[in-house]
Design a protein around this motif. Structure first.
Motif, PDB file in Angstrom:
ATOM      1  N   ILE A  99       0.865  -1.277  -0.051  1.00  0.00           N
ATOM      2  CA  ILE A  99       0.120  -0.007   0.131  1.00  0.00           C
ATOM      3  C   ILE A  99       0.789   1.054   0.095  1.00  0.00           C
ATOM      4  O   ILE A  99       1.625   1.540   0.780  1.00  0.00           O
ATOM      5  N   GLY A 100       0.581   2.098  -1.023  1.00  0.00           N
ATOM      6  CA  GLY A 100       1.226   3.513  -1.022  1.00  0.00           C
ATOM      7  C   GLY A 100       2.592   3.203  -1.834  1.00  0.00           C
ATOM      8  O   GLY A 100       2.951   2.011  -2.296  1.00  0.00           O
ATOM      9  N   ASP A 101       3.346   4.449  -2.072  1.00  0.00           N
ATOM     10  CA  ASP A 101       4.485   4.364  -2.620  1.00  0.00           C
ATOM     11  C   ASP A 101       5.547   3.591  -1.872  1.00  0.00           C
ATOM     12  O   ASP A 101       6.030   3.962  -0.685  1.00  0.00           O
ATOM     13  N   TYR A 102       6.129   2.570  -2.409  1.00  0.00           N
ATOM     14  CA  TYR A 102       7.272   1.660  -1.593  1.00  0.00           C
ATOM     15  C   TYR A 102       8.193   2.171  -1.029  1.00  0.00           C
ATOM     16  O   TYR A 102       8.573   2.302   0.214  1.00  0.00           O
ATOM     17  N   PHE A 103       8.966   2.963  -1.774  1.00  0.00           N
ATOM     18  CA  PHE A 103      10.023   3.718  -1.346  1.00  0.00           C
ATOM     19  C   PHE A 103       9.703   4.772  -0.187  1.00  0.00           C
ATOM     20  O   PHE A 103      10.565   5.393   0.691  1.00  0.00           O
ATOM     21  N   LEU A 129      16.939  -4.370   0.742  1.00  0.00           N
ATOM     22  CA  LEU A 129      16.684  -3.379  -0.341  1.00  0.00           C
ATOM     23  C   LEU A 129      17.919  -3.342  -1.570  1.00  0.00           C
ATOM     24  O   LEU A 129      17.635  -3.311  -2.726  1.00  0.00           O
ATOM     25  N   LEU A 130      19.024  -3.234  -1.062  1.00  0.00           N
ATOM     26  CA  LEU A 130      20.333  -3.247  -1.913  1.00  0.00           C
ATOM     27  C   LEU A 130      20.605  -4.396  -2.615  1.00  0.00           C
ATOM     28  O   LEU A 130      21.004  -4.371  -3.590  1.00  0.00           O
ATOM     29  N   GLU A 131      20.257  -5.796  -2.183  1.00  0.00           N
ATOM     30  CA  GLU A 131      20.545  -6.777  -2.694  1.00  0.00           C
ATOM     31  C   GLU A 131      19.492  -7.065  -3.640  1.00  0.00           C
ATOM     32  O   GLU A 131      19.745  -7.580  -4.602  1.00  0.00           O
ATOM     33  N   GLU A 132      18.424  -6.649  -3.577  1.00  0.00           N
ATOM     34  CA  GLU A 132      17.164  -6.832  -4.630  1.00  0.00           C
ATOM     35  C   GLU A 132      17.639  -5.588  -5.838  1.00  0.00           C
ATOM     36  O   GLU A 132      17.095  -6.016  -6.995  1.00  0.00           O
ATOM     37  N   GLY A 133      18.334  -4.833  -5.690  1.00  0.00           N
ATOM     38  CA  GLY A 133      18.721  -4.151  -6.753  1.00  0.00           C
ATOM     39  C   GLY A 133      17.664  -3.037  -7.176  1.00  0.00           C
ATOM     40  O   GLY A 133      17.969  -2.589  -8.556  1.00  0.00           O
ATOM     41  N   HIS A 134      16.663  -2.706  -6.491  1.00  0.00           N
ATOM     42  CA  HIS A 134      15.468  -2.276  -6.820  1.00  0.00           C
ATOM     43  C   HIS A 134      15.431  -0.643  -6.552  1.00  0.00           C
ATOM     44  O   HIS A 134      14.740   0.178  -6.527  1.00  0.00           O
ATOM     45  N   VAL A 135      16.584  -0.256  -5.640  1.00  0.00           N
ATOM     46  CA  VAL A 135      16.802   0.961  -4.897  1.00  0.00           C
ATOM     47  C   VAL A 135      17.077   2.032  -6.199  1.00  0.00           C
ATOM     48  O   VAL A 135      18.071   1.867  -6.919  1.00  0.00           O
ATOM     49  N   PRO A 136      16.270   3.188  -6.118  1.00  0.00           N
ATOM     50  CA  PRO A 136      16.481   4.205  -7.249  1.00  0.00           C
ATOM     51  C   PRO A 136      18.012   4.617  -7.080  1.00  0.00           C
ATOM     52  O   PRO A 136      18.212   5.065  -6.080  1.00  0.00           O
ATOM     53  N   LEU A 137      18.577   5.056  -8.127  1.00  0.00           N
ATOM     54  CA  LEU A 137      20.016   5.785  -8.039  1.00  0.00           C
ATOM     55  C   LEU A 137      19.964   6.888  -7.092  1.00  0.00           C
ATOM     56  O   LEU A 137      21.024   7.031  -6.423  1.00  0.00           O
ATOM     57  N   ASP A 138      19.071   7.581  -7.208  1.00  0.00           N
ATOM     58  CA  ASP A 138      18.995   8.844  -6.227  1.00  0.00           C
ATOM     59  C   ASP A 138      18.894   8.575  -4.992  1.00  0.00           C
ATOM     60  O   ASP A 138      18.967   9.285  -3.955  1.00  0.00           O
ATOM     61  N   LYS A 139      18.496   7.623  -4.338  1.00  0.00           N
ATOM     62  CA  LYS A 139      18.515   7.090  -2.977  1.00  0.00           C
ATOM     63  C   LYS A 139      19.465   6.020  -2.595  1.00  0.00           C
ATOM     64  O   LYS A 139      19.419   5.870  -1.306  1.00  0.00           O
ATOM     65  N   LYS A 140      20.198   5.467  -3.535  1.00  0.00           N
ATOM     66  CA  LYS A 140      21.286   4.515  -3.196  1.00  0.00           C
ATOM     67  C   LYS A 140      22.266   5.048  -2.232  1.00  0.00           C
ATOM     68  O   LYS A 140      22.444   4.420  -1.105  1.00  0.00           O
ATOM     69  N   ASP A 141      22.709   6.170  -2.366  1.00  0.00           N
ATOM     70  CA  ASP A 141      23.689   6.754  -1.435  1.00  0.00           C
ATOM     71  C   ASP A 141      23.099   6.949  -0.005  1.00  0.00           C
ATOM     72  O   ASP A 141      23.884   6.605   0.789  1.00  0.00           O
ATOM     73  N   HIS A 142      21.896   7.415  -0.013  1.00  0.00           N
ATOM     74  CA  HIS A 142      21.182   7.623   1.158  1.00  0.00           C
ATOM     75  C   HIS A 142      20.959   6.179   1.859  1.00  0.00           C
ATOM     76  O   HIS A 142      21.407   6.203   3.396  1.00  0.00           O
ATOM     77  N   PHE A 143      20.688   5.339   1.441  1.00  0.00           N
ATOM     78  CA  PHE A 143      20.408   4.041   2.065  1.00  0.00           C
ATOM     79  C   PHE A 143      21.777   3.574   2.570  1.00  0.00           C
ATOM     80  O   PHE A 143      22.008   2.723   3.401  1.00  0.00           O
ATOM     81  N   GLU A 144      22.755   3.651   1.755  1.00  0.00           N
ATOM     82  CA  GLU A 144      24.073   3.044   2.038  1.00  0.00           C
ATOM     83  C   GLU A 144      24.724   4.022   3.452  1.00  0.00           C
ATOM     84  O   GLU A 144      25.119   3.033   4.257  1.00  0.00           O
ATOM     85  N   ASN A 145      24.306   4.966   3.279  1.00  0.00           N
ATOM     86  CA  ASN A 145      24.851   5.840   4.416  1.00  0.00           C
ATOM     87  C   ASN A 145      24.098   5.459   5.939  1.00  0.00           C
ATOM     88  O   ASN A 145      24.523   5.177   6.899  1.00  0.00           O
TER      89      ASN A 145
END
Length: 158
Positions: A99-103, A129-145
């Protein structure tokens, strides 16, 4: 024309009509009631009346439990009321049901986990999330941090 009054109590909703209690199974909601409740909830959010907003969103959720707008509004209200446990549980439900926008939901979920110091759950979620490879590029750095921060917090707790 029938005049009805819905009285919200902790245990149940009673419909009073002419002084008699009625069974809720035959009740038809007012047209667009959910939308009106969500609109009122959003108005309450704007003026920072989070308790009333949460109540309005909760009532709307009884009518349309899978409405993404009201669920996000409810999560935001719960976070603002510092009810992080309930916000966490609702986020998990939204993610599970899609339900809702996943990210958007997962970002709120991670913020709530951070407030609860649930760093291991943050690590598990972000790694998935990172293993799935579905993280948008603009959010990848944020999630890694956030992943590095959570791992460091876990190491410091040991």
């Amino acid at each position: 024309m029938l005049n009805c009054l819905s009285v919200k109590t902790k245990d149940r909703t009673e419909l009073l009509m002419g002084g008699r209690n009625m069974d809720n199974s035959n009740i038809i909601a007012f047209p667009n009631l959910c939308k009106r409740l969500v609109d009122k909830g959003l108005e309450r959010l704007e003026v920072r009346d989070f308790k009333m907003a949460a109540e309005l969103f909760s009532q709307a959720r009884e009518l349309e439990p899978e409405n993404p707008d009201l669920n996000i509004g409810l999560v935001v209200s719960l976070v603002e009321l510092n009810d992080y446990e309930e916000a966490r549980d609702l986020c998990k439900e939204l993610l599970f049901k899609g339900i809702g926008d996943y990210f958007h939901v997962v970002t709120i979920y991670l913020m709530v986990l951070l407030h609860l110091n649930e760093h291991q759950e943050m690590v598990t979620t972000i790694e998935a999330l990172l293993e799935e490879g579905h993280v948008p590029l603009d959010k990848k750095d944020h999630f890694e941090n956030m992943l590095h921060f959570s791992r460091r917090a876990i190491d410091e707790q040991k």
